[in-house]
Scaffold this motif. Sequence first.
Motif, PDB file in Angstrom:
ATOM      1  N   GLU A   1       0.849  -1.189   0.000  1.00 18.66           N
ATOM      2  CA  GLU A   1       0.000   0.000   0.000  1.00 18.66           C
ATOM      3  C   GLU A   1       0.883   1.236   0.000  1.00 18.66           C
ATOM      4  O   GLU A   1       1.736   1.405   0.864  1.00 18.66           O
ATOM      5  N   ARG A   9     -10.297  -4.834  -0.158  1.00 18.62           N
ATOM      6  CA  ARG A   9     -10.977  -3.932  -1.087  1.00 18.62           C
ATOM      7  C   ARG A   9     -12.296  -4.550  -1.498  1.00 18.62           C
ATOM      8  O   ARG A   9     -12.424  -5.756  -1.643  1.00 18.62           O
ATOM      9  N   LYS A  37      -3.763   0.209  -2.871  1.00 19.40           N
ATOM     10  CA  LYS A  37      -3.407  -1.167  -2.508  1.00 19.40           C
ATOM     11  C   LYS A  37      -3.165  -1.975  -3.775  1.00 19.40           C
ATOM     12  O   LYS A  37      -3.932  -1.888  -4.732  1.00 19.40           O
ATOM     13  N   VAL A  44      -6.763  -8.018   0.378  1.00 20.75           N
ATOM     14  CA  VAL A  44      -6.293  -6.692   0.794  1.00 20.75           C
ATOM     15  C   VAL A  44      -7.439  -5.841   1.366  1.00 20.75           C
ATOM     16  O   VAL A  44      -7.219  -4.693   1.722  1.00 20.75           O
TER      17      VAL A  44
END
Length: 82
Positions: free
Chosen positions: A11, A81, A16, A79
């Motif tokens: 990140e 998202r 990211k 991650v």
Amino acid sequence: MNAFVYVLGSEVRGLKRTYVGWTTDLDQRVARHNAGTGAKSTRGRVWFLLYAERYQTRHEAMSREWHLKRDRAFRKALVGRE
């Protein structure tokens, strides 16, 4: 011989990113990515290991890597998202 498929995360300024690869020495490979001697697309970032799988052969690991590179939903979930 064991082979590993791995997913790295990074990140920078809120962006990211993930990277998928395979190796026979997981610790050494992550260290090489962070030292700037890994894949060109990973240079200049700090990477951390998000996920890894172990396989008996290189062929199995390379096949799984191919599938993981195309599974964006799985990588996004790693991650955090949406």
